[in-house]
Design an enzyme around this catalytic site. Structure first.
Site, mmCIF file in Angstrom:
data_model
loop_
_atom_site.group_PDB
_atom_site.id
_atom_site.type_symbol
_atom_site.label_atom_id
_atom_site.label_comp_id
_atom_site.label_asym_id
_atom_site.label_seq_id
_atom_site.Cartn_x
_atom_site.Cartn_y
_atom_site.Cartn_z
ATOM 1 N N GLU A 23 -8.354 -7.113 -143.782
ATOM 2 C CA GLU A 23 -9.629 -6.929 -143.098
ATOM 3 C C GLU A 23 -9.450 -6.679 -141.603
ATOM 4 O O GLU A 23 -10.270 -6.007 -140.978
ATOM 5 C CB GLU A 23 -10.555 -8.135 -143.339
ATOM 6 C CG GLU A 23 -11.091 -8.220 -144.770
ATOM 7 C CD GLU A 23 -10.132 -8.903 -145.738
ATOM 8 O OE1 GLU A 23 -8.989 -9.227 -145.332
ATOM 9 O OE2 GLU A 23 -10.518 -9.123 -146.904
ATOM 10 N N PHE B 121 -16.695 -22.322 -153.030
ATOM 11 C CA PHE B 121 -15.501 -21.475 -153.022
ATOM 12 C C PHE B 121 -15.696 -20.305 -152.052
ATOM 13 O O PHE B 121 -16.699 -19.601 -152.121
ATOM 14 C CB PHE B 121 -15.208 -20.953 -154.437
ATOM 15 C CG PHE B 121 -14.021 -20.033 -154.476
ATOM 16 C CD1 PHE B 121 -12.750 -20.520 -154.176
ATOM 17 C CD2 PHE B 121 -14.171 -18.690 -154.781
ATOM 18 C CE1 PHE B 121 -11.655 -19.675 -154.190
ATOM 19 C CE2 PHE B 121 -13.077 -17.845 -154.794
ATOM 20 C CZ PHE B 121 -11.810 -18.338 -154.499
ATOM 21 N N GLN B 122 -14.765 -20.133 -151.179
ATOM 22 C CA GLN B 122 -14.788 -19.069 -150.152
ATOM 23 C C GLN B 122 -16.025 -19.116 -149.271
ATOM 24 O O GLN B 122 -16.493 -18.090 -148.803
ATOM 25 C CB GLN B 122 -14.612 -17.687 -150.796
ATOM 26 C CG GLN B 122 -13.222 -17.517 -151.386
ATOM 27 C CD GLN B 122 -12.895 -16.092 -151.777
ATOM 28 O OE1 GLN B 122 -13.777 -15.330 -152.137
ATOM 29 N NE2 GLN B 122 -11.619 -15.736 -151.719
ATOM 30 N N LYS C 86 -25.002 -13.788 -151.353
ATOM 31 C CA LYS C 86 -24.883 -12.999 -152.582
ATOM 32 C C LYS C 86 -26.230 -12.833 -153.272
ATOM 33 O O LYS C 86 -26.541 -11.751 -153.785
ATOM 34 C CB LYS C 86 -23.866 -13.680 -153.513
ATOM 35 C CG LYS C 86 -23.354 -12.751 -154.607
ATOM 36 C CD LYS C 86 -22.140 -13.323 -155.321
ATOM 37 C CE LYS C 86 -21.681 -12.390 -156.427
ATOM 38 N NZ LYS C 86 -20.470 -12.900 -157.105
ATOM 39 N N MET D 211 7.810 -6.293 -123.736
ATOM 40 C CA MET D 211 7.044 -6.730 -122.576
ATOM 41 C C MET D 211 7.300 -8.208 -122.272
ATOM 42 O O MET D 211 7.384 -8.615 -121.116
ATOM 43 C CB MET D 211 5.551 -6.481 -122.816
ATOM 44 C CG MET D 211 4.685 -6.752 -121.608
ATOM 45 S SD MET D 211 5.246 -5.848 -120.168
ATOM 46 C CE MET D 211 4.252 -4.368 -120.280
#
Ligand SMILES: Cc1ncc(C[n+]2csc(CCOP(=O)(O)OP(=O)(O)O)c2C)c(N)n1
Lengths: 582, 196
Positions: free
Chosen positions: A67, A129-130, A179, A493
């Site tokens: 993502e 969940f999630q 949802k 760097m």
């Protein structure tokens, strides 16, 4: 529209149809002119993905590999196209993976709309969940965010989201949709774009009094200096800006984010500001009498030590965001407004002028930098190649027409110092956040943002390993991304800083890399690794001519440093050209 | 610049999550909020936050700009204590038997402008509206009589010079607002700004 509706006869004045929340999301996208979405599916966003199945002909969905890649791609897309980038992610880990990109888009003012799925509304707060508290996690890194739990809200909320993301000082917006709301059918009466929110003022009415004060200062100046940032690009005011500096005859330097707003070879363009910017613009900031800052925010990487910054100068600050005015540097004349409006007003009032002696001084400093830094960087006497000569050779081949996407580190500074640009929106880099791993996904997005242009990603060996999974996205969807890895076998760097400021105690900057060409090959992407100068031009040529993506690894000097440098904690006038001067 | 107490008044839409958005503007800069109150305002549908912090004017001004930058914020004002009328509410729970036996206490309470909220057999609750010093003083007074519980509310404040928000909101409702809605604080302080 017929294809997506379950029609119910209703004698309403405004015809409504029953649609699901998911369909309403996709219809909003179409109404906003979205044609490309970067995303990754999961449980909580499945209804939207299900609806997407029927929108295949209208919406291109690019399945990324992480993502973070989705949001960086959306950022690259937005930066090249000047449109809002769009992202789908699922709840929980999908959403938390967006956070780096949101922070990046927030600090670099990139318009992005992210849609995240969320668990059913009745499960909110139950550690389902999630389930993650995405709204609260993302509050500090979004311009606006909102949780939708009822589908009827979707059209208006999405309209607001696009309006907020793209207007005023742009930024990322996240809409979290439960949802149940995605599944819920509701009476849909079409999409209406948002054009006004009473509590939100994207830009002010310009007050002429400031413009007059600013013009007075400019007309009386002997050594005026313009410094400009991304505001010029975001405001789509490149022409207005160029007219202004050309009439007023003022030397102008860009910040890393403002780069490419004017062509790099513009006669009044004196180079890049900042820690690794050009010598003249940095030092002469403290010599000018009027400093005109346009669409830039006086970041510490630009100002160095604030109490030693342009203390002699009267300061005119043009910005659309009132919170930026007087934030770091006190303005003598604040010009609050959209520079697309303020610049023409100012141009009208300033005298036509030239400052040959003042401009000559910039040239003298440029010469010093040529002698001490640039010559050796572009035409090295060493056997091993330098990053600068790679960029320089690339310039010769692209003639400054390519979109250059850089990652973060030495190669970023070198690319921005030496790359040539003819066209605005050509330099895509993570300026404010300095996000390693940005370039590869951002280049994918950039390639979709303007497929007619050549997109070249310039990445370090370290940064490439942060998001190299996006090679899979390239493999599958075939955006034409040219990848150059400038491999110095170090986290360059950080190594430079350890060498300069930590007595060369190289602490965990020695990074080993896989065989990048083999890795690319595994993803079906042709590639090549070179370490000899003789191969450079022909290999770059091959990369550019390849119909499709190509990965070119160039082995460069291991312990080369980027100069000039304004060491941290010093003033801009203390810019140094070599290690010995530190 | 020296730190002093400032009261920030923020007019907002009534939106879930806005409290967090505003609170993190302070916490991100490691600034302690002394008191925070949310309430309706004089205008229907507009919410009002009253926030007290101890800071320099420079910091407070910047904070207010960051607050106003939030999409759902209509306006943020900051004022010193002499520019506002302010009050806090304090409640004190004491054992009723002590109160009943010591008549002195009741007199004391009257002197402090307290009124009785609840009297039960076991305890009595008094309330006082006033400024910090006054409510603090009463704690001292009640302590010897076994103060069971004490609580003080956030500050609420009225800006002396304010004409309220009705007219301003009308301006905000327009697509093209008049200049009044977008006050130009830079220009309104013309002299200060241009003479530096
Ligand atoms: C996500 C992230 N982690 C750490 C850093 C700190 N950092 C800045 S530059 C740099 C080194 C980058 O090395 P490399 O990608 O090889 O590029 P080079 O500097 O060698 O060109 C690091 C670790 C960062 N900017 N971003």
């Amino acid at each position: 529209m017929e294809t997506l509706t379950i029609k119910k006869e209703k004698p309403a004045t405004k015809p409504t149809t029953q649609v699901s929340g998911s369909v309403a999301v996709l219809e909003a996208f179409l109404a906003e002119g979205v044609d490309t979405v970067f995303g990754y599916p999961g449980g909580a966003i499945m209804p939207i993905y299900d609806a997407l199945y029927d929108y295949n002909d209208k919406l291109k969905h690019i399945l990324v590999r992480h993502e973070q890649g989705a949001i960086h791609a959306a950022q690259g897309f937005a930066r090249v196209s000047g449109r809002t980038g769009v992202v789908f992610a699922t709840s929980g880990p999908g959403a938390t993976n967006l956070v780096t990109g949101l922070a990046d888009a927030m600090i670099d003012s990139t318009p992005v709309v992210c849609i995240t799925g969320q668990v059913f509304a009745h499960l909110l707060g139950t550690d389902a969940f999630q389930e993650t508290d995405v709204i609260n996690i993302t509050t500090p890194v979004t311009k606006w965010n909102y949780q939708v739990t009822d589908a009827t809200e979707i059209p208006a909320v999405l309209a607001k989201a696009f309006y907020i993301a793209g207007s005023g000082r742009p930024g990322p917006v996240l809409i979290d949709i439960t949802k149940n709301a995605q599944l819920q059918l509701f009476d849909y009466s079409g999409y209406q774009k948002c054009e006004h929110i009473r509590s939100y003022r994207p830009k002010p009415i310009v007050r002429k009094e400031y413009i007059q004060e600013a013009a007075k200062l400019i007309n009386a100046a002997e050594r005026p200096f313009v410094i400009f940032g991304q505001g010029v690009i975001l405001g789509k005011a490149e022409k207005e800006f160029q007219k202004f500096i050309e009439k007023a005859g003022i030397p102008s330097a860009w910040t890393i984010m403002g780069m490419s707003a004017i062509p790099t070879d513009h006669p009044l363009g004196v180079g890049m500001l900042g820690m690794h910017g050009n010598y003249g613009p940095n030092v002469l900031t403290n010599e000018c009498d009027v400093l005109i800052a346009v669409g830039m925010r006086f970041d510490d990487r630009v100002t160095g030590r604030l109490d030693k910054y342009a203390k002699q100068a009267k300061i005119i600050h043009l910005d659309i965001d009132p919170a930026e005015i007087d934030k770091n540097v006190k303005a003598t004349v604040p010009v609050w407004g959209d520079c697309k409006e303020t610049l023409p007003l100012l141009t009208e009032l300033v005298d036509q002028k030239v400052y040959p002696q003042w401009l000559q001084l910039f040239k003298e400093y440029q010469q010093k930098e040529e002698d001490k830094v640039i010559k050796e960087e572009l035409n090295p006497t060493t056997e091993i190649m330098t990053m600068g000569e790679v960029i320089n050779t690339l310039n010769e081949l692209t003639k400054g027409d390519a979109v250059i996407v850089t990652d973060v580190g030495q190669h970023q500074m070198v690319a921005c110092r030496y790359a040539k640009y003819n066209k605005s929106k050509s330099n895509i880099t993570s300026g404010g956040l300095g996000t390693m791993g940005y370039a590869l996904p951002a280049a994918i997005g950039a390639a979709y943002g303007d497929p007619s242009r050549t997109t070249v990603a310039i990445i370090g060996d370290g940064g490439f390993q942060m998001t190299l999974q996006e090679l899979g996205t390239i493999m599958q969807f075939k955006p034409k991304v040219k990848i150059i890895i400038l491999n110095n076998q170090f986290l360059g760097m950080v190594r430079q800083w350890q060498q300069l400021f930590h007595e060369k105690r190289y602490s965990f900057v020695d990074i080993t890399s896989p065989d990048f060409v083999q890795v690319a090959k595994g993803f079906g992407i042709p590639g090549k690794s070179i370490s000899k100068r003789e191969e450079l031009k022909s290999s770059l040529q091959q990369m550019l001519e390849q119909d499709g993506s190509f990965l070119l690894e160039v082995m460069v000097g291991k312990e080369n440093n980027v100069f000039p440098m304004v060491p941290q904690g010093r003033g801009v006038a203390e810019c140094v050209l070599s290690r010995e001067e530190i | 610049m020296t730190k002093q107490e400032y009261t920030i008044t923020v007019y907002t839409e009534n939106q879930i999550g806005l409290l967090n958005r505003i609170a993190i503007i302070f916490s991100r800069r490691k600034i302690n909020i002394e008191s925070l109150n949310t309430s309706p305002s004089e205008v229907d549908s507009v919410h009002r936050f009253t926030i007290v912090i101890n800071e320099t004017e420079d910091v407070v001004r910047k904070l207010c700009r960051q607050i106003e930058k939030q999409v759902e914020v209509l306006k943020a004002y900051y004022n010193t204590n002499d520019e506002i009328v302010w009050q806090e509410l304090a409640m004190y729970k004491v054992p009723t038997e002590v109160i009943a036996s010591a008549v002195k206490v009741e007199r004391l309470l009257r002197e402090h402008g307290a009124h009785t909220v609840v009297i039960r057999k076991d305890y009595t609750v008094f309330a006082v509206a006033g400024q910090r010093e006054e409510t603090d003083k009463l704690i001292k007074v009640l302590e010897p009589y076994r103060l069971i519980e004490f609580v003080r509310s956030a500050r609420i404040a009225i800006i002396k010079a304010s004409d309220g928000f009705h007219e301003k909101l009308k301006e905000f409702e327009y697509r093209e607002p008049g200049e009044d809605a977008i006050e130009n604080e830079f220009l309104n302080e013309n002299e200060k700004v241009f003479s530096m």
